[in-house]
Motif scaffolding. Structure first.
Motif, short mmCIF file in Angstrom:
data_model
loop_
_atom_site.label_atom_id
_atom_site.label_comp_id
_atom_site.label_asym_id
_atom_site.label_seq_id
_atom_site.Cartn_x
_atom_site.Cartn_y
_atom_site.Cartn_z
N GLY A 175 0.81 -1.21 0.00
CA GLY A 175 0.00 0.00 0.00
C GLY A 175 0.84 1.25 0.00
N ALA A 176 1.94 1.25 0.77
CA ALA A 176 2.84 2.39 0.77
C ALA A 176 3.48 2.57 -0.59
CB ALA A 176 3.91 2.20 1.85
N GLY A 177 3.87 1.45 -1.21
CA GLY A 177 4.44 1.53 -2.55
C GLY A 177 3.45 2.09 -3.56
N TRP A 178 2.22 1.64 -3.47
CA TRP A 178 1.16 2.15 -4.36
C TRP A 178 0.99 3.65 -4.18
CZ3 TRP A 178 -4.61 1.65 -2.81
CH2 TRP A 178 -5.41 2.24 -3.78
N PHE A 179 0.98 4.11 -2.93
CA PHE A 179 0.85 5.54 -2.67
C PHE A 179 1.98 6.33 -3.33
CE2 PHE A 179 2.42 8.98 0.15
CZ PHE A 179 1.42 9.90 -0.08
N LEU A 180 3.21 5.86 -3.17
CA LEU A 180 4.34 6.59 -3.72
C LEU A 180 4.38 6.54 -5.24
CD1 LEU A 180 7.09 5.63 -1.13
CD2 LEU A 180 5.92 7.81 -1.37
N PRO A 190 10.62 5.17 -8.06
CA PRO A 190 11.50 4.03 -7.74
C PRO A 190 11.36 3.57 -6.29
CG PRO A 190 12.69 5.68 -9.01
CD PRO A 190 11.38 6.31 -8.63
N ALA A 191 11.16 4.53 -5.37
CA ALA A 191 10.98 4.16 -3.97
C ALA A 191 9.70 3.36 -3.80
CB ALA A 191 10.94 5.41 -3.10
N GLY A 192 8.63 3.78 -4.48
CA GLY A 192 7.39 3.02 -4.43
C GLY A 192 7.54 1.62 -4.99
N ALA A 193 8.27 1.52 -6.10
CA ALA A 193 8.52 0.20 -6.70
C ALA A 193 9.34 -0.67 -5.75
CB ALA A 193 9.24 0.37 -8.03
N ALA A 194 10.29 -0.06 -5.04
CA ALA A 194 11.11 -0.82 -4.09
C ALA A 194 10.26 -1.36 -2.95
CB ALA A 194 12.23 0.07 -3.55
N ALA A 195 9.31 -0.56 -2.46
CA ALA A 195 8.43 -1.02 -1.38
C ALA A 195 7.59 -2.20 -1.84
CB ALA A 195 7.54 0.12 -0.91
N ILE A 196 7.09 -2.14 -3.06
CA ILE A 196 6.28 -3.24 -3.60
C ILE A 196 7.15 -4.48 -3.80
CG2 ILE A 196 4.97 -4.00 -5.61
CD1 ILE A 196 3.88 -1.14 -5.81
N ALA A 197 8.38 -4.27 -4.27
CA ALA A 197 9.30 -5.40 -4.44
C ALA A 197 9.61 -6.05 -3.09
CB ALA A 197 10.60 -4.94 -5.10
N GLY A 223 10.48 -1.42 2.64
CA GLY A 223 9.25 -0.63 2.67
C GLY A 223 9.23 0.37 3.81
N TRP A 224 9.70 -0.05 4.99
CA TRP A 224 9.68 0.84 6.15
C TRP A 224 10.66 2.00 5.98
CZ3 TRP A 224 9.34 -2.82 11.04
CH2 TRP A 224 8.13 -3.55 10.96
N ILE A 225 11.82 1.72 5.38
CA ILE A 225 12.78 2.79 5.13
C ILE A 225 12.21 3.82 4.17
CG2 ILE A 225 15.02 3.31 4.06
CD1 ILE A 225 15.98 0.58 5.19
N VAL A 226 11.58 3.33 3.11
CA VAL A 226 10.95 4.23 2.14
C VAL A 226 9.87 5.08 2.82
CG1 VAL A 226 9.39 4.23 0.15
CG2 VAL A 226 11.47 2.85 0.11
N GLN A 227 9.06 4.46 3.65
CA GLN A 227 8.02 5.20 4.35
C GLN A 227 8.61 6.24 5.29
OE1 GLN A 227 5.91 1.16 5.03
NE2 GLN A 227 4.39 2.68 5.63
N LEU A 228 9.68 5.89 5.97
CA LEU A 228 10.31 6.84 6.88
C LEU A 228 10.90 8.02 6.12
CD1 LEU A 228 11.11 7.65 9.72
CD2 LEU A 228 13.14 6.19 9.51
N LEU A 229 11.53 7.75 5.00
CA LEU A 229 12.10 8.83 4.19
C LEU A 229 11.01 9.77 3.69
CD1 LEU A 229 14.77 6.88 2.11
CD2 LEU A 229 15.18 8.46 4.00
N TRP A 230 9.90 9.22 3.22
CA TRP A 230 8.80 10.06 2.77
C TRP A 230 8.24 10.87 3.94
CZ3 TRP A 230 6.60 11.78 -1.61
CH2 TRP A 230 5.35 12.41 -1.50
N SER A 231 8.17 10.25 5.11
CA SER A 231 7.64 10.94 6.28
C SER A 231 8.52 12.12 6.68
CB SER A 231 7.50 9.96 7.45
OG SER A 231 6.66 8.88 7.13
#
Length: 240
Positions: A175-180, A190-197, A223-231
């Motif tokens: 879901g986080a990947g989809w959002f990004l 790319p960050a969203g794709a990484a979360a989905i991967a 996924g958590w790192i990507v979410q933290l960076l976006w946050s």
């Protein structure tokens, strides 16, 4: 600008930034506890398949007394007591960790909902806390198993909370990947794709844990790192 000369936009943006900062705080706690737990759990097992990954994952995947012994050791193994004690310390500390990641994932999607004004993200906000509840049930079973390694009580039920937890975390990451992926511009795609991967890596472990169990931790971490960076980014400029 309202007719009375005031503007709602700064207040809305300020509230969104506060929401993201709460998420950052919870995320940083996750990072700290991850490091502490990594040093607390036993670093090696007693002969389980290496594809399962670290001993804590191998124990979560145990389905028999023999599987438990392959992680913690046999009664005549002099290292068994130390491995068991380390596993118990890690699982006790895990209660703080599950509260932290439940709060992190919940506040992430609540901040998304506030920023985007889209109620569908409320469903995703529930996934992290529900995964934490499953994790708590799992740990009760694990602590009971390590207390009675000869009879391993509850091991037939262990798979249920384990896979509920990982399934919910997998969907949360996707879901986080989809959002990004749906953000304007290319930078965060790319960050969203990484979360989905990362979520796909967890799915691989569902299919064959003895070969791909080691992918669970890194898959969720991406996924958590990507979410933290976006946050962190949104805590300064929550305007998209």
């Amino acid at each position: 600008m309202n007719v009375d000369g005031s503007s709602e936009a700064p207040t809305t943006a300020s509230g969104a930034r506060r929401a993201w900062r709460r998420c950052v705080g919870a995320g940083m706690l996750v990072v700290v506890l991850s490091g502490v737990m990594g040093r607390t759990f036993p670093q090696e097992g007693a002969g389980y398949p290496k594809g399962l990954g670290p001993p804590v994952i191998a124990l979560e995947m145990a389905r028999s007394a023999e599987d438990v012994q392959a992680v913690l050791g046999r009664p005549d193994d002099p290292a068994t007591a130390d491995r068991t004690a380390a596993m118990n310390r890690g699982n006790c500390l895990d209660y703080a960790f599950m509260l932290a990641y439940g709060a992190f994932l919940g506040t992430f999607f609540l901040a998304v909902r506030r920023t985007r004004n889209e109620t569908k993200w409320t469903v995703f906000a529930l996934l992290g806390p529900l995964a934490a509840v499953s994790d708590a049930v799992e740990n009760v079973i694990l602590l009971n198993i390590t207390a009675h390694p000869d009879t391993v009580p509850g091991i037939t039920w262990l798979a249920i909370p384990v896979w509920i937890k990982f399934f919910l975390l997998m969907i949360s990451g996707a879901g986080a990947g989809w959002f990004l992926l749906t953000r304007p511009g290319f930078a965060w795609k790319p960050a969203g794709a990484a979360a989905i991967a990362g979520s796909a890596a967890v799915a691989a472990a569902f299919c064959d844990p003895q070969r791909f169990g080691f992918t669970i931790g890194p898959g969720l971490a991406v996924g958590w790192i990507v979410q933290l960076l976006w946050s962190v980014r949104s805590s300064f400029a929550a305007d998209e």
